[in-house]
Motif scaffolding. Structure first.
Motif, PDB file in Angstrom:
ATOM      1  N   SER A   1      -1.941   3.191 -11.108  1.00  0.00           N
ATOM      2  CA  SER A   1      -1.679   2.651 -12.322  1.00  0.00           C
ATOM      3  C   SER A   1      -1.693   3.836 -13.429  1.00  0.00           C
ATOM      4  CB  SER A   1      -2.525   1.645 -12.762  1.00  0.00           C
ATOM      5  OG  SER A   1      -4.052   1.875 -12.459  1.00  0.00           O
ATOM      6  N   GLY A   2      -1.597   3.622 -14.788  1.00  0.00           N
ATOM      7  CA  GLY A   2      -1.885   4.734 -15.939  1.00  0.00           C
ATOM      8  C   GLY A   2      -0.836   5.467 -16.239  1.00  0.00           C
ATOM      9  N   VAL A   3       0.230   5.783 -15.526  1.00  0.00           N
ATOM     10  CA  VAL A   3       1.512   6.439 -16.018  1.00  0.00           C
ATOM     11  C   VAL A   3       2.542   5.810 -15.476  1.00  0.00           C
ATOM     12  CG1 VAL A   3       0.259   8.557 -16.409  1.00  0.00           C
ATOM     13  CG2 VAL A   3       1.351   8.063 -14.055  1.00  0.00           C
ATOM     14  N   GLN A   4       4.051   5.955 -16.243  1.00  0.00           N
ATOM     15  CA  GLN A   4       4.989   5.399 -16.034  1.00  0.00           C
ATOM     16  C   GLN A   4       5.945   6.697 -15.361  1.00  0.00           C
ATOM     17  OE1 GLN A   4       5.802   2.276 -16.170  1.00  0.00           O
ATOM     18  NE2 GLN A   4       3.698   2.191 -16.689  1.00  0.00           N
ATOM     19  N   VAL A   5       7.056   6.173 -14.523  1.00  0.00           N
ATOM     20  CA  VAL A   5       8.117   7.183 -13.974  1.00  0.00           C
ATOM     21  C   VAL A   5       8.524   7.895 -15.178  1.00  0.00           C
ATOM     22  CG1 VAL A   5      10.047   7.589 -12.816  1.00  0.00           C
ATOM     23  CG2 VAL A   5       8.478   5.851 -11.847  1.00  0.00           C
TER      24      VAL A   5
ATOM     25  N   ILE B   1       2.536  -2.127  11.817  1.00  0.00           N
ATOM     26  CA  ILE B   1       3.716  -2.751  11.722  1.00  0.00           C
ATOM     27  C   ILE B   1       4.352  -2.341  10.146  1.00  0.00           C
ATOM     28  CG2 ILE B   1       5.319  -4.725  12.215  1.00  0.00           C
ATOM     29  CD1 ILE B   1       3.088  -5.728  13.949  1.00  0.00           C
ATOM     30  N   PRO B   2       5.219  -1.710  10.002  1.00  0.00           N
ATOM     31  CA  PRO B   2       5.717  -1.446   8.523  1.00  0.00           C
ATOM     32  C   PRO B   2       6.385  -2.622   8.028  1.00  0.00           C
ATOM     33  CG  PRO B   2       6.803   0.059   9.968  1.00  0.00           C
ATOM     34  CD  PRO B   2       5.684  -0.569  10.945  1.00  0.00           C
ATOM     35  N   VAL B   3       6.120  -3.522   7.110  1.00  0.00           N
ATOM     36  CA  VAL B   3       6.826  -4.738   6.738  1.00  0.00           C
ATOM     37  C   VAL B   3       7.967  -4.162   5.659  1.00  0.00           C
ATOM     38  CG1 VAL B   3       5.163  -6.092   7.298  1.00  0.00           C
ATOM     39  CG2 VAL B   3       5.002  -5.166   5.136  1.00  0.00           C
ATOM     40  N   LYS B   4       7.448  -3.296   4.922  1.00  0.00           N
ATOM     41  CA  LYS B   4       8.787  -2.962   3.992  1.00  0.00           C
ATOM     42  C   LYS B   4       8.474  -1.360   3.519  1.00  0.00           C
ATOM     43  CE  LYS B   4       6.515  -4.616  -0.217  1.00  0.00           C
ATOM     44  NZ  LYS B   4       6.463  -5.379  -1.342  1.00  0.00           N
ATOM     45  N   GLU B   5       9.646  -0.752   2.914  1.00  0.00           N
ATOM     46  CA  GLU B   5       9.513   0.519   2.572  1.00  0.00           C
ATOM     47  C   GLU B   5       8.583   0.606   1.073  1.00  0.00           C
ATOM     48  OE1 GLU B   5      12.490   3.862   0.717  1.00  0.00           O
ATOM     49  OE2 GLU B   5      13.195   2.820   2.501  1.00  0.00           O
ATOM     50  N   ARG B   6       7.865   1.420   0.766  1.00  0.00           N
ATOM     51  CA  ARG B   6       6.876   1.486  -0.215  1.00  0.00           C
ATOM     52  C   ARG B   6       7.476   2.336  -1.150  1.00  0.00           C
ATOM     53  NH1 ARG B   6       1.688   3.537   0.271  1.00  0.00           N
ATOM     54  NH2 ARG B   6       1.138   2.193  -1.658  1.00  0.00           N
ATOM     55  N   VAL B   7       7.850   2.138  -2.567  1.00  0.00           N
ATOM     56  CA  VAL B   7       8.085   2.929  -3.453  1.00  0.00           C
ATOM     57  C   VAL B   7       6.924   3.112  -4.211  1.00  0.00           C
ATOM     58  CG1 VAL B   7       9.753   3.445  -5.446  1.00  0.00           C
ATOM     59  CG2 VAL B   7      10.420   1.960  -3.350  1.00  0.00           C
ATOM     60  N   HIS B   8       6.780   4.556  -4.237  1.00  0.00           N
ATOM     61  CA  HIS B   8       5.482   4.803  -5.252  1.00  0.00           C
ATOM     62  C   HIS B   8       5.406   6.176  -6.149  1.00  0.00           C
ATOM     63  CE1 HIS B   8       4.893   6.493  -1.012  1.00  0.00           C
ATOM     64  NE2 HIS B   8       4.599   7.405  -1.433  1.00  0.00           N
ATOM     65  N   LEU B   9       4.791   6.321  -6.964  1.00  0.00           N
ATOM     66  CA  LEU B   9       4.553   7.381  -8.004  1.00  0.00           C
ATOM     67  C   LEU B   9       3.624   8.415  -7.453  1.00  0.00           C
ATOM     68  CD1 LEU B   9       5.525   8.799 -10.514  1.00  0.00           C
ATOM     69  CD2 LEU B   9       3.796   7.082 -11.574  1.00  0.00           C
ATOM     70  N   CYS B  10       3.898   9.684  -7.225  1.00  0.00           N
ATOM     71  CA  CYS B  10       3.002  10.796  -6.636  1.00  0.00           C
ATOM     72  C   CYS B  10       2.992  11.712  -7.841  1.00  0.00           C
ATOM     73  CB  CYS B  10       3.584  11.226  -5.269  1.00  0.00           C
ATOM     74  SG  CYS B  10       3.586  10.090  -4.110  1.00  0.00           S
ATOM     75  N   VAL B  11       1.750  12.309  -7.857  1.00  0.00           N
ATOM     76  CA  VAL B  11       1.576  13.579  -8.793  1.00  0.00           C
ATOM     77  C   VAL B  11       0.941  14.603  -8.125  1.00  0.00           C
ATOM     78  CG1 VAL B  11       1.723  12.122 -10.959  1.00  0.00           C
ATOM     79  CG2 VAL B  11      -0.493  12.580  -9.681  1.00  0.00           C
ATOM     80  N   PRO B  12       0.991  16.062  -8.486  1.00  0.00           N
ATOM     81  CA  PRO B  12       0.345  17.017  -7.804  1.00  0.00           C
ATOM     82  C   PRO B  12      -1.123  16.546  -8.084  1.00  0.00           C
ATOM     83  CG  PRO B  12       1.967  17.797  -8.978  1.00  0.00           C
ATOM     84  CD  PRO B  12       1.914  16.436  -9.337  1.00  0.00           C
ATOM     85  N   THR B  13      -2.255  16.975  -6.900  1.00  0.00           N
ATOM     86  CA  THR B  13      -3.427  16.556  -6.994  1.00  0.00           C
ATOM     87  C   THR B  13      -4.223  17.210  -8.018  1.00  0.00           C
ATOM     88  OG1 THR B  13      -3.807  18.398  -5.165  1.00  0.00           O
ATOM     89  CG2 THR B  13      -3.639  16.181  -4.387  1.00  0.00           C
TER      90      THR B  13
END
Length: 104
Positions: free
Chosen positions: A92-96, A39-51
């Motif tokens: 954690s560790g970097v900012q947008v 059950i998705p409760v809210k949309e997740r906003v996240h920071l992604c970087v290339p592996t």
């Protein structure tokens, strides 16, 4: 199958949910079957970087942040779920907006 939740108990991480199923065909389900319900409760906003940007030494994970003057800064990060086959979530560790070096 489509079902209506008949009863749900609230527990810290696990809940018992009884679902009254409306069956379209007799072959779709049987009593005692096991299933998982997400059950998705809210949309997740996240920071992604290339592996390729995340390096590992033992259990430590870090990225190289590129500053506007060209200087590199090693930052330890905490990774989360894969965003895709080529990227990973950073918790954690970097900012947008910060630039990271990608290694191949």
């Amino acid at each position: 199958m489509i079902g209506m939740i008949a009863l749900a108990g609230i527990v810290v991480r696990n809940s018992v949910v009884l679902i009254d199923f409306i069956r379209y065909a007799q072959e779709e389900g049987h009593e005692g079957m096991f299933g998982r319900l997400i059950i998705p409760v809210k949309e997740r906003v996240h920071l992604c970087v290339p592996t390729g940007a995340v390096q590992r030494i033992g259990q430590l994970e870090f990225v190289e942040v590129v500053h506007p003057d060209g200087r590199l800064e090693r930052r330890f990060v905490r990774t989360g779920r894969p965003c895709s086959a080529e990227s990973v979530e950073l918790l954690s560790g970097v900012q947008v907006g910060e630039k990271v070096m990608i290694f191949s």
